[in-house]
Design an enzyme around this catalytic site. Structure first.
Site, mmCIF file in Angstrom:
data_model
loop_
_atom_site.group_PDB
_atom_site.id
_atom_site.type_symbol
_atom_site.label_atom_id
_atom_site.label_comp_id
_atom_site.label_asym_id
_atom_site.label_seq_id
_atom_site.Cartn_x
_atom_site.Cartn_y
_atom_site.Cartn_z
ATOM 1 N N CYS A 104 0.898 -1.181 0.056
ATOM 2 C CA CYS A 104 -0.088 -0.079 -0.010
ATOM 3 C C CYS A 104 0.730 1.228 -0.179
ATOM 4 C CB CYS A 104 -1.015 -0.138 1.420
ATOM 5 S SG CYS A 104 -2.008 -1.361 1.085
ATOM 6 N N HIS A 136 -3.217 7.008 2.871
ATOM 7 C CA HIS A 136 -3.538 5.734 2.456
ATOM 8 C C HIS A 136 -4.993 5.352 3.032
ATOM 9 C CE1 HIS A 136 -3.790 1.608 1.377
ATOM 10 N NE2 HIS A 136 -3.758 1.229 2.449
ATOM 11 N N ASN A 172 -10.277 0.020 0.054
ATOM 12 C CA ASN A 172 -8.830 0.182 -0.065
ATOM 13 C C ASN A 172 -8.066 -0.472 -1.081
ATOM 14 O OD1 ASN A 172 -6.195 -0.327 0.730
ATOM 15 N ND2 ASN A 172 -6.431 -1.341 2.600
HETATM 16 C C1 LIG Z 1 -9.631 -5.032 10.084
HETATM 17 C C2 LIG Z 1 -10.191 -4.343 10.764
HETATM 18 C C3 LIG Z 1 -11.400 -3.615 10.034
HETATM 19 C C4 LIG Z 1 -10.943 -5.291 12.084
HETATM 20 O O1 LIG Z 1 -11.574 -4.171 12.643
HETATM 21 P P1 LIG Z 1 -11.712 -4.323 14.258
HETATM 22 O O2 LIG Z 1 -12.425 -3.361 14.886
HETATM 23 O O3 LIG Z 1 -10.095 -4.415 14.540
HETATM 24 O O4 LIG Z 1 -12.178 -5.876 14.460
HETATM 25 P P2 LIG Z 1 -11.647 -7.036 14.946
HETATM 26 O O5 LIG Z 1 -10.657 -7.776 14.254
HETATM 27 O O6 LIG Z 1 -10.994 -6.760 16.568
HETATM 28 O O7 LIG Z 1 -13.035 -8.116 15.243
HETATM 29 C C5 LIG Z 1 -14.104 -7.640 16.111
HETATM 30 C C6 LIG Z 1 -15.188 -8.622 15.762
HETATM 31 O O8 LIG Z 1 -15.818 -8.412 14.627
HETATM 32 C C7 LIG Z 1 -15.587 -9.567 13.790
HETATM 33 N N1 LIG Z 1 -15.496 -9.372 12.409
HETATM 34 C C8 LIG Z 1 -14.500 -9.201 11.864
HETATM 35 N N2 LIG Z 1 -14.892 -9.117 10.297
HETATM 36 C C9 LIG Z 1 -16.229 -8.903 10.284
HETATM 37 C C10 LIG Z 1 -17.018 -8.571 9.276
HETATM 38 N N3 LIG Z 1 -16.538 -8.369 8.050
HETATM 39 N N4 LIG Z 1 -18.133 -8.348 9.544
HETATM 40 C C11 LIG Z 1 -18.486 -8.659 10.630
HETATM 41 N N5 LIG Z 1 -17.966 -8.900 11.693
HETATM 42 C C12 LIG Z 1 -16.888 -9.072 11.535
HETATM 43 C C13 LIG Z 1 -14.662 -10.435 14.349
HETATM 44 O O9 LIG Z 1 -14.948 -12.040 13.848
HETATM 45 C C14 LIG Z 1 -14.694 -10.307 15.863
HETATM 46 O O10 LIG Z 1 -15.822 -10.787 16.321
HETATM 47 P P3 LIG Z 1 -15.701 -11.579 18.021
HETATM 48 O O11 LIG Z 1 -15.550 -10.172 18.851
HETATM 49 O O12 LIG Z 1 -16.744 -12.202 18.115
HETATM 50 O O13 LIG Z 1 -14.126 -12.192 17.933
HETATM 51 C C15 LIG Z 1 -9.475 -3.290 11.461
HETATM 52 O O14 LIG Z 1 -8.497 -4.093 12.469
HETATM 53 C C16 LIG Z 1 -8.295 -2.579 10.331
HETATM 54 O O15 LIG Z 1 -8.829 -2.107 9.806
HETATM 55 N N6 LIG Z 1 -7.035 -3.192 10.591
HETATM 56 C C17 LIG Z 1 -6.056 -2.333 9.781
HETATM 57 C C18 LIG Z 1 -5.937 -2.728 8.533
HETATM 58 C C19 LIG Z 1 -4.856 -2.495 7.675
HETATM 59 O O16 LIG Z 1 -4.474 -1.311 8.211
HETATM 60 N N7 LIG Z 1 -4.338 -3.123 6.905
HETATM 61 C C20 LIG Z 1 -3.169 -2.833 6.152
HETATM 62 C C21 LIG Z 1 -2.908 -1.798 5.500
HETATM 63 S S1 LIG Z 1 -3.140 -1.679 3.793
#
Ligand SMILES: CC(C)(COP(=O)(O)OP(=O)(O)OC[C@H]1O[C@@H](n2cnc3c(N)ncnc32)[C@H](O)[C@@H]1OP(=O)(O)O)[C@@H](O)C(=O)NCCC(=O)NCCS
Length: 329
Positions: free
Chosen positions: A113, A256, A286
Site C-alpha cells: 500500500c 492511504h 482499500n
Molecule cells: C480489519 C479491521 C477492519 C477489523 O476491525 P476491528 O475493529 O479490529 O475488528 P476485530 O478484528 O477486533 O474483530 C471484532 C469482531 O468483529 C468480527 N468481524 C471481523 N470481520 C467482520 C466482518 N466483515 N463483519 C462482521 N464481523 C466481523 C470479528 O470476528 C470479531 O468478532 P468477535 O469479537 O466475536 O471475535 C481493522 O482491524 C483494520 O482496519 N485493521 C487495519 C487494516 C490495515 O491497516 N491493513 C493494512 C494496510 S493496507
C-alpha cells in the site's frame, strides 16, 4: 537545482460497484458493521479477465492527457504494485507496451500500500539527479483476485484501482506543483502481519498450496491497526520537520485509505481537522497502492485541492512499509 513538477494526474477504477449489501449475501457480515468498523459503503471490483495493467494503463492515459504529453516523451515508468498481471514480465513493461512509450525504462516496485509513494520517491530521485526529464509514476492494485471471498476479515476491505502522476524536471524557483520531499521507511520484522504466503519461491504454486489457500492475503488486522497509526504519524512528523512546516501549514492530507478509523486516529494525533483529510474509502475501499494517487486526483477534480495548497501524503502497507511526501500544489 532540479526538482520534479507534477504536470499531470489520472485515476482509473473498474465500473463494477460492489456494495456492502452484496457482501452480506457472500459472507456473514453486515452493512452496519462494515461502515462502522471501516468507513466503507461500497468498493470497485474488476470483472474476471481484466488484469491490473488495464487499470494502470487507464490511469496513465488520463495523466498523459492531463499533461498533454506524448507517450514517447516518457523516459521512465515506475509502477507500485503487489498484484501484478504475472510474476514476469513486470506490469510496468506491459503498461509501457500498451501506451507505446517505447523510449521508457520500466519496472515495478513492491511496497504494497506504500507502493505509490515509494514509486514517487524513485521517480523524484531520478529527476533530481538529472538522469531523466519525464517520469510516469503509477500505483495500481487488484486485491479482488487475491482475497479469499469466503473470509470476512479481508474480503470486505480490499478493492481494485489505479492512479498515476507525470513528473517533469524543472529548474524554476516557482513553488507550483512541486514534489518537495519524500520519506521512506520499512520494518521487515512485521512482515507476518500482512502477507501472501503462496505462489513465490518459498511455496511455489501446487495442489497443496491451492488447497491450503496460501495464494490468499493473510492479515492480522487488529495488530496492524496500531502499527499503521504510529508509523503514519511518525512519517508525517518527519515530513513536516524536514520542510520546516507546522501542522497548521498543511492544507490537505492525502492518506492511504485502509480504514476511516485509522485516518481519524492520525488526524487526532496530528491535531488536524478531518475537513483537511481527503477521504475516498467510503466509495472506493482499500485499493492498496492506488489509494493515494486516486485520492489526490479526486481532490483535484472535486476542488478540494487548490493552487498554492501544501499537501501531506502518507501511506502504510505490507512489509511493513510506510512513507510520506510533501507536495506544494
Ligand atoms: C480489519 C479491521 C477492519 C477489523 O476491525 P476491528 O475493529 O479490529 O475488528 P476485530 O478484528 O477486533 O474483530 C471484532 C469482531 O468483529 C468480527 N468481524 C471481523 N470481520 C467482520 C466482518 N466483515 N463483519 C462482521 N464481523 C466481523 C470479528 O470476528 C470479531 O468478532 P468477535 O469479537 O466475536 O471475535 C481493522 O482491524 C483494520 O482496519 N485493521 C487495519 C487494516 C490495515 O491497516 N491493513 C493494512 C494496510 S493496507
Amino acid at each position: 537545482m532540479i526538482r520534479s513538477k507534477i504536470i499531470g494526474t489520472g485515476a482509473y477504477v473498474p465500473d463494477r460497484v460492489m456494495t456492502n449489501f452484496e457482501l452480506e449475501s457472500i459472507v456473514e457480515t453486515s452493512d452496519k458493521w462494515i461502515q462502522e468498523r471501516t468507513g466503507i459503503k461500497e468498493r470497485r471490483i474488476a470483472l474476471d479477465g481484466i488484469p491490473v495493467s488495464h487499470l494502470a494503463f487507464g490511469a496513465a492515459e488520463r495523466a498523459l492527457k492531463d499533461a498533454m504529453l506524448d507517450p514517447l516523451d516518457i523516459d521512465m515508468i515506475v509502477l507500485g504494485t503487489v498484484t501484478p498481471d504475472m510474476p514476469m514480465p513486470s506490469t510496468a513493461c506491459i503498461v509501457q507496451h500498451k501506451l507505446g512509450a517505447a523510449r521508457a525504462a520500466a519496472f515495478d516496485v513492491s511496497a504494497a500500500c506504500s507502493g505509490f509513494l515509494y514509486a514517487l520517491s524513485i521517480g523524484d530521485q531520478f529527476i533530481r539527479s538529472g538522469m531523466y526529464r519525464r517520469v510516469l509514476v503509477i500505483g495500481a492494485d487488484m486485491f479482488s483476485k487475491f482475497v479469499d471471498w469466503s473470509n470476512r476479515d479481508t474480503c470486505v476491505l480490499f478493492s481494485d484501482g489505479a492512479g498515476a502522476m507525470l513528473l517533469e524536471a524543472t529548474t524554476s524557483k516557482q513553488e507550483s506543483r512541486i514534489v518537495k520531499s519524500t520519506h521512506l521507511f520499512s520494518d521487515g520484522s512485521q512482515g507476518d502481519k500482512l502477507y501472501i504466503p503462496g505462489g513465490g519461491s518459498l511455496n511455489p504454486a501446487s495442489h497443496e498450496t491451492l488447497y491450503d489457500g496460501l495464494h490468499y492475503v493473510k492479515m492480522r488486522g487488529n495488530e496492524l491497526f496500531k502499527i499503521a497509526v504510529k508509523a503514519m504519524v511518525d512519517a508525517c512528523h518527519v515530513a513536516l520537520e524536514q520542510n520546516n512546516l507546522r501542522v497548521e501549514d498543511i492544507d490537505l492530507v492525502v492518506p492511504h485509505q485502509a480504514n476511516i478509523r485509522i485516518m481519524e486516529a492520525i488526524a487526532k494525533k496530528l491535531k488536524i481537522p478531518m475537513e483537511k483529510v481527503m477521504v475516498t474509502i467510503d466509495y472506493y475501499g482499500n485499493s492498496s497502492a492506488a489509494t493515494v494517487p486516486t485520492a489526490f486526483d479526486k481532490a483535484r477534480r472535486v476542488g478540494k485541492l487548490q493552487e498554492g495548497d501544501t499537501v501531506l501524503a502518507v501511506a502504510f502497507g505490507a512489509g511493513v512499509t510506510w512513507a510520506s511526501s510533501v507536495i506544494q500544489w
